[in-house]
Design an enzyme around this catalytic site. Structure first.
Site, short mmCIF file in Angstrom:
data_model
loop_
_atom_site.label_atom_id
_atom_site.label_comp_id
_atom_site.label_asym_id
_atom_site.label_seq_id
_atom_site.Cartn_x
_atom_site.Cartn_y
_atom_site.Cartn_z
N HIS A 103 0.83 -1.20 0.00
CA HIS A 103 0.00 0.00 0.00
C HIS A 103 0.86 1.25 0.00
CE1 HIS A 103 -2.22 3.25 2.24
NE2 HIS A 103 -2.98 3.05 1.19
N HIS A 104 1.85 1.31 0.88
CA HIS A 104 2.77 2.44 0.86
C HIS A 104 4.10 2.05 1.52
CE1 HIS A 104 1.75 3.27 5.15
NE2 HIS A 104 2.96 3.74 5.16
N GLN A 166 9.81 1.37 6.24
CA GLN A 166 8.52 0.88 6.71
C GLN A 166 7.65 0.55 5.50
OE1 GLN A 166 4.93 3.31 7.63
NE2 GLN A 166 5.53 2.97 9.74
N HIS A 168 3.88 -0.87 4.37
CA HIS A 168 2.51 -1.20 4.75
C HIS A 168 1.95 -2.13 3.70
CE1 HIS A 168 -1.94 0.30 5.09
NE2 HIS A 168 -1.80 -0.95 5.49
N HIS A 265 -1.54 14.44 6.21
CA HIS A 265 -1.89 13.23 6.96
C HIS A 265 -2.92 13.54 8.04
CE1 HIS A 265 -1.65 9.33 8.84
NE2 HIS A 265 -1.42 9.91 10.00
N HIS A 267 -6.34 11.05 10.18
CA HIS A 267 -6.97 9.73 10.26
C HIS A 267 -8.31 9.79 9.55
CE1 HIS A 267 -4.38 8.26 13.92
NE2 HIS A 267 -3.67 8.52 12.84
N MET A 337 -5.17 12.91 13.80
CA MET A 337 -3.91 13.61 13.61
C MET A 337 -4.12 14.69 12.57
SD MET A 337 -1.03 10.56 13.75
CE MET A 337 0.29 11.71 14.15
#
Length: 913
Positions: A103-104, A166, A168, A265, A267, A337
C-alpha cells in the site's frame, strides 16, 4: 584397451554435461526452503546492498529481506546502516514495489532503529530517537523527485546513521499462506516447469522484497533537503460537529528555504488539509490535498520560497459526524492527527535538516485564509478503499462507537498501556522513556560569573545569561521596608548580560554594564528584545540586544510599592508572542501577577498573599518565575515558597490548574515550557531534615505527571535559580550559589554524540565487496581491481548454483582410476616391449594420454586441466530561605571541551517596540 578407455571417457563427459545441465525445480525449492537467509539474496537479485557507481557515487539497496506478511494491513520495518562514516548525500530514489501487495512505503533517517532484528513489526516503532521522513511511495501516487543539485545529507557529524524502511502491506491475497509447498499441485507444477519459472513461482508466491534504491554521492551538494512538520497537538473534535478546523501557524526565523513537495496526513475524520506561506498578509498556497488519497509527497505546483519573517500556516478540516464522544489528537484508531509535511531545500552553509511547528501564533489571521482551505475534496468510496489497501473480509471486523469507515494509513490500534507509536514514527514522543543528562564536555560550566539569576534563549537559539557580577544579595541588601541599602556601591560595572554560543560556550556578545544593581529575571520576546527585572531598583526594563539604555521602563527606581506604577522586588517577565501583552511576577514582597499592554499601560492584576493553612488557588508566596504556554493560551507561575506551579488563562487571569508533587520539596524556583507539551522546573535548596534532593524535573504539561528528574554530573545544584529549555529539548540551568550554568540534553542526543564519534565496523564476508570496502575507507582503488570485480560479478551471474567442487570431485575419482589403469598398462608393456612401447602406445591409448601430458616435461599435469575452473571467494563488509541568605562559592572545574558546529544566525531584522 584403447577403445575401452575412449568409451569410459565419453561416458564421463556425458555424465558431466548432465550434472551441469539438469537440476530438478523441486530440488531447487528444497534448497530454497533449507536456506532462508540466502533466499533474501535471490529475492533481491543482488546480494550486495552497496553498489559502487564510480569513484564518488554508490547505490544503497534497501529491501525487505523476503518477508511474508500474515494478515492485511501489516506494517513491517527493517533497517540498514549507512556504510560510510563520512558525509554523503542522497540525490535520487528508485522504488521497488508492487501495487498488488504494497500500500505504501516510508523511508526514515535516524540514529537508533527500534530493533536490531532482520526485520520487525512496526508496532515496536521505527526509531527510538527523532526520525525524519526522507521518502514516501504510495500506490497511485507520483514518485518523489529531488531537484537538480539537491540532496539529503546523511552520515558525518550531524546526519542520520541508519535508514529505516517501513512497508505497509495492504491486501496480502497475492501472498501464499505459508512458505512451504504442501500441495501435490505445487510439486507437480515445479517438476513440470522450467527452472526460471520455478524460481519466479517460489518468489512471487511466498516472499516480498519491496524497497527502495538510493543513489548517494560523496560530492558536496550546494543545496540540502530537509523536512518541516506542521502538526496540531491540541485539537478537540466534538461529537457530531459537522466542521472543525485545526489551525497551525509559526513565524519563520531562519535563512530562506525553497519548498518543492508536500504531504498531508490525518486519520478517518480528515476532509482536506491545506498549507500556506503568509507574507505581508498575502496567502500563497503550498499544497492542498485530501488525506483520504494516497499519502505520498506531491510536488508543489508553483515554486514557493520562505524567508525570515514569513508565517507558515496550515489548516486541517475535520468532521465529527458519526462520533459519540469527542476526538483528540493521538495515535489510536479513535484518535485523530493533523499533519502537514513540507519538503524543502536550503543553501548548504545555512541548512537545517528538520524543523517543526506545533503552535498557532496568530489565530486571528485565519479569518483571512483562502476559502479553498474550507472546501473538502471529494473522494470516491472505491478510491478510498483502494488507497487504504483493504479487502472485503475487513469490512465488518470493527464494531465500536464509530461509523463504519475505511482504516486510515499509518493508523494503529494500540493496547491500553501502549505508547502512541504513530507519534514516535514522526518524531513526536509520548515521553514515556524521555530522559535528559548533562553534557559533560560542555565548557560553559567554567565561565566566570557572578550570581546567576536569569537565563533565556534568543531567536537564534543562543543562550543569554543574566548575572550579578561582583554584587551579592545578602542579609544586608535591604531594610525591613524592602528599600535597597547598598546604593553606595553604584551599579554593577561588569557586563551583566552575556550571549553564549550554545555549542562551545564562546561569548558572542555582552552588555548591561552600569545599568543594574541586583539583576533577577530575564526573558526574550519573539523580536529578540530583552526583558529584565532588578529587585534593588524595583523595576522592569526592555532592552535591545545592543542598546546601552532601556527602551521601556516600568516601576519607579529604588521605590518599592504595590500600585499600578510600583513594584516590590519584581522577579520575572513574560511577553505574549501574539499580542505583545506583558506579564510581570511581583514579587518577593508583593504576591501578584501584573498585566500591561505592549507599550506599558497597566491593564489588570491578580493574586494575593497566601493565608495561613493550605494555600488556595491564586494565592502566592513569592511568585518567582513565569512560563508562557502558547499552545494552551496559559501562563504558569513557579509559586516558590508554596512549592508548586499554578497556571492561569492569559486573557482573564482565571486559574486553570495546579501542579504539585512531594518531590518538589518546600520550594519550586523556576519553570520553563517547550511547545509540544513538556514543562521543565527546578526546586530549591534543601533545609536540615529535608529528604527531597535539589534537582530538575521534566513534566507532561497536560497531565502534570513527572516524566524524569535530573541532576548534574560536574559540581552540584546548590540553588538552581532559573531554567530554560529549547524546542529540541536542550535544557540550561543557572545556579545563584554555584555561580554556574549547566547544559543538559536528552539521552537520545547523548547516544547520537557517541555514534558520531564511533567508526564503522567492517567484517569480512565476500571478496567481491573489497573494492567498495576500500572506497568507503578512502583507500585508492586500482582499475585492475575494478576489472577483477566486474569479471567476478559475471562469473557469479553465470554460476548455476550447483556446487562445482562436488561435481569436480565426483569426476576426478573415475578419471584417476582410468589414468592409473593406463599407466599400469604402459608400465607393463614397457617392461615387456622395451623402447617400442612409446611408439605402440602412440597409436592407441597413448594418443589420449598425450592430451594430459604437461608441457616441457611431458608428465601428467591435472592442475593445468582444471586451472580454468578454480572457484573464488568474495569479501565485503557488514557491517528557600529567601536570597537574603545567598552565599558566594567558587568551584573550579577544569574540563576539556570539544567544539561543535554551530550554524551562523540569520541576518538581524529591525523591529519597532
Amino acid at each position: 584397451m584403447a577403445g575401452l578407455v575412449n568409451n569410459l571417457l565419453i561416458l564421463f563427459l556425458v555424465f558431466q554435461n548432465s550434472c551441469l545441465g539438469y537440476r530438478s525445480p523441486l530440488s531447487v525449492f528444497k534448497r530454497y526452503k533449507d536456506t532462508t537467509r540466502s533466499l533474501s539474496n535471490e529475492c533481491l537479485g543482488n546480494n550486495r546492498p552497496v553498489i559502487p557507481l564510480g569513484r564518488t557515487d554508490f547505490a544503497l539497496d534497501i529491501r525487505m529481506p523476503g518477508v511474508t506478511p500474515k494478515q492485511s494491513d501489516t506494517y513491517l520495518c527493517m533497517s540498514l546502516r549507512l556504510p560510510v562514516d563520512e558525509e554523503a548525500y542522497v540525490v535520487d530514489f528508485k522504488p521497488h514495489a508492487s501495487m498488488d501487495t504494497v500500500h505504501h512505503m516510508l523511508l526514515f533517517g535516524c540514529n537508533m532503529p527500534s530493533s536490531t532484528e532482520n526485520y520487525w513489526d512496526c508496532d515496536e516503532g521505527t526509531c527510538t530517537d527523532d526520525s525524519n521522513i526522507l521518502y514516501a511511495w504510495a500506490r497511485n501516487a507520483p514518485p518523489t523527485k529531488l531537484p537538480s543539485g539537491v540532496g539529503f545529507k546523511v552520515g558525518g557529524k550531524t546526519g542520520s546513521k541508519y535508514f529505516v524502511l517501513q512497508v505497509h502491506y495492504g491486501d496480502i491475497s497475492a501472498f501464499r499462506e505459508s512458505t512451504g509447498l504442501s500441495t501435490e499441485a505445487d510439486r507437480n507444477y515445479l517438476n513440470d516447469t522450467s527452472m526460471m519459472e520455478a524460481y519466479q513461482y517460489i518468489k512471487d508466491n511466498h516472499k516480498d522484497c519491496s524497497g527502495v534504491t538510493l543513489h548517494l554521492t560523496h560530492q558536496k551538494q550546494p543545496l540540502i533537503a530537509g523536512m518541516y512538520l506542521m502538526m496540531s497537538v491540541t485539537t478537540v473534535i466534538p461529537p457530531g460537529e459537522k466542521v472543525v478546523d485545526a489551525d497551525i501557524a509559526c513565524h519563520y526565523k531562519r535563512y530562506p528555504m525553497h519548498l518543492f513537495a508536500y504531504r498531508v496526513h490525518t486519520h478517518r475524520l480528515g476532509k482536506v488539509v491545506s498549507g500556506y506561506r503568509v507574507r505581508d498578509g498575502q496567502w500563497t498556497l503550498i499544497g492542498r490535498q485530501s488525506p483520504q488519497l494516497p499519502q505520498a509527497f506531491y510536488p508543489v505546483e508553483q515554486p514557493v520560497d520562505v524567508s525570515f519573517g514569513d508565517i507558515l500556516a496550515a489548516r486541517c478540516v475535520f468532521s465529527g459526524e458519526g462520533r459519540v464522544t469527542e476526538t483528540r489528537i493521538g495515535g489510536t484508531a479513535s484518535d485523530e492527527m493533523c499533519n502537514f509535511y513540507i519538503m524543502y531545500y536550503m543553501e548548504a552553509k545555512h541548512a537545517v535538516s528538520y524543523m517543526t511547528c506545533t503552535q498557532n501564533v496568530n489565530p486571528e489571521m485565519f479569518r483571512n485564509i483562502p476559502q479553498e482551505a474550507n472546501i473538502p475534496i471529494s473522494v470516491k468510496p472505491d478510491m478510498i478503499m483502494m488507497t487504504h489497501g483493504h479487502h472485503e473480509e475487513n469490512k465488518n471486523a470493527a464494531k465500536s462507537s464509530l461509523l463504519q469507515q475505511p482504516k486510515r494509513e499509518e493508523e494503529e490500534v494500540l493496547d491500553g498501556d501502549a505508547p502512541q507509536k504513530i507519534l514516535h514514527q514522526i518524531g513526536v514522543h509520548t515521553w514515556k522513556d524521555f530522559h535528559i543528562e548533562e553534557v559533560v564536555d560542555w565548557p560553559g560550566i567554567n565561565i566566570k560569573l557572578g550570581q546567576v539569576s536569569g537565563l533565556a534563549l534568543d531567536p537564534e537559539y543562543n543562550l543569554v545569561i543574566f548575572h550579578r557580577g561582583d554584587h551579592v544579595w545578602d542579609e544586608n541588601s535591604f531594610d525591613s521596608r524592602f528599600v535597597y541599602q547598598q546604593r553606595g556601591l553604584g551599579p554593577i560595572e561588569q557586563n551583566t548580560i552575556l550571549v553564549i554560543d550554545p555549542s562551545n560556550a564562546a561569548v558572542l556578545h555582552s552588555t548591561g554594564k552600569n545599568l543594574f544593581y541586583l539583576p533577577h529575571g530575564l526573558s526574550i520576546d519573539k523580536d529578540g528584545y530583552y526583558w529584565v527585572t532588578d529587585v534593588a531598583l524595583h523595576q522592569v526594563f526592555k532592552l535591545g540586544a545592543h542598546d546601552k539604555a532601556p527602551l521601556l521602563t516600568l516601576g519607579m527606581a529604588l521605590q518599592p510599592g504595590n500600585d499600578k506604577n510600583h513594584f516590590c522586588q519584581p522577579t520575572d517577565v513574560a511577553v505574549d508572542p501574539i499580542t505583545g501583552t506583558i506579564y510581570v511576577s511581583d514579587g518577593y514582597c508583593n504576591s501578584r501577577i501584573v498585566q500591561f499592554s505592549p507599550n506599558g499601560m497597566f491593564i489588570m492584576q491578580w493574586g494575593e498573599e497566601t493565608s495561613s493553612g493550605t494555600p488556595k488557588s491564586g494565592q502566592f508566596l513569592i511568585p518567582h518565575s513565569l512560563a508562557l504556554i502558547p499552545d494552551f493560551a496559559q501562563l504558569c507561575v513557579a509559586d516558590r515558597e508554596n512549592g508548586r506551579i499554578q497556571c492561569f488563562r492569559l486573557e482573564t487571569g482565571e486559574f486553570t490548574k495546579e501542579i504539585k508533587h512531594k518531590s518538589f520539596g518546600r520550594e519550586l524556583f523556576a519553570v520553563s515550557y517547550v511547545p509540544g507539551g513538556l514543562l521543565f522546573a527546578v526546586n530549591g535548596k534543601s533545609y536540615p531534615g529535608d529528604v527531597e534532593p535539589v534537582q530538575g524535573f521534566v513534566m507532561n504539561f497536560s497531565t502534570g505527571e513527572i516524566i524524569d528528574t535530573f541532576v548534574p554530573v560536574r559540581k552540584n545544584f546548590e540553588m538552581p535559580h532559573d531554567i530554560v529549555a529549547s524546542e529540541d529539548k536542550t535544557v540550561y540551568v543557572g545556579d545563584a550559589h554555584a555561580r554556574t550554568v549547566w547544559k543538559f540534553v536528552s539521552s537520545e542526543k547523548m547516544e547520537h554524540r557517541s555514534v558520531k564519534k564511533a567508526g564503522i565496523e567492517v567484517q569480512e564476508i565476500k571478496e567481491a565487496e573489497t573494492i567498495v570496502e576500500a572506497r568507503l575507507k578512502n583507500n585508492p582503488v586500482s582499475s585492475d581491481a575494478l576489472k577483477k570485480q566486474e569479471k567476478q560479478h559475471l562469473v557469479q551471474q553465470a554460476n548455476t548454483g550447483v556446487s562445482f567442487v562436488l561435481i569436480t570431485t565426483l569426476l576426478i575419482i573415475p578419471i584417476v582410476v582410468l589414468l592409473a589403469i593406463a599407466v599400469f598398462i604402459w608400465w607393463r608393456k614397457t617392461m615387456v616391449y622395451g623402447a617400442d612401447a612409446d611408439h605402440k602406445l602412440d597409436s592407441g591409448s597413448g594418443r589420449i594420454l598425450g592430451r594430459f601430458r604437461g608441457k616441457g616435461t611431458g608428465g601428467l599435469n591435472l592442475g593445468n586441466f582444471f586451472a580454468s575452473r578454480k572457484g573464488y571467494s568474495r569479501k565485503g563488509f557488514d557491517r528557600l530561605s529567601t536570597e537574603g541568605s545567598d552565599q558566594e562559592k567558587d568551584e573550579d572545574d577544569g574540563t576539556d571541551s570539544e567544539e561543535e558546529y554551530s550554524a551562523p544566525p540569520p541576518p538581524p531584522v529591525t523591529s519597532s517596540s
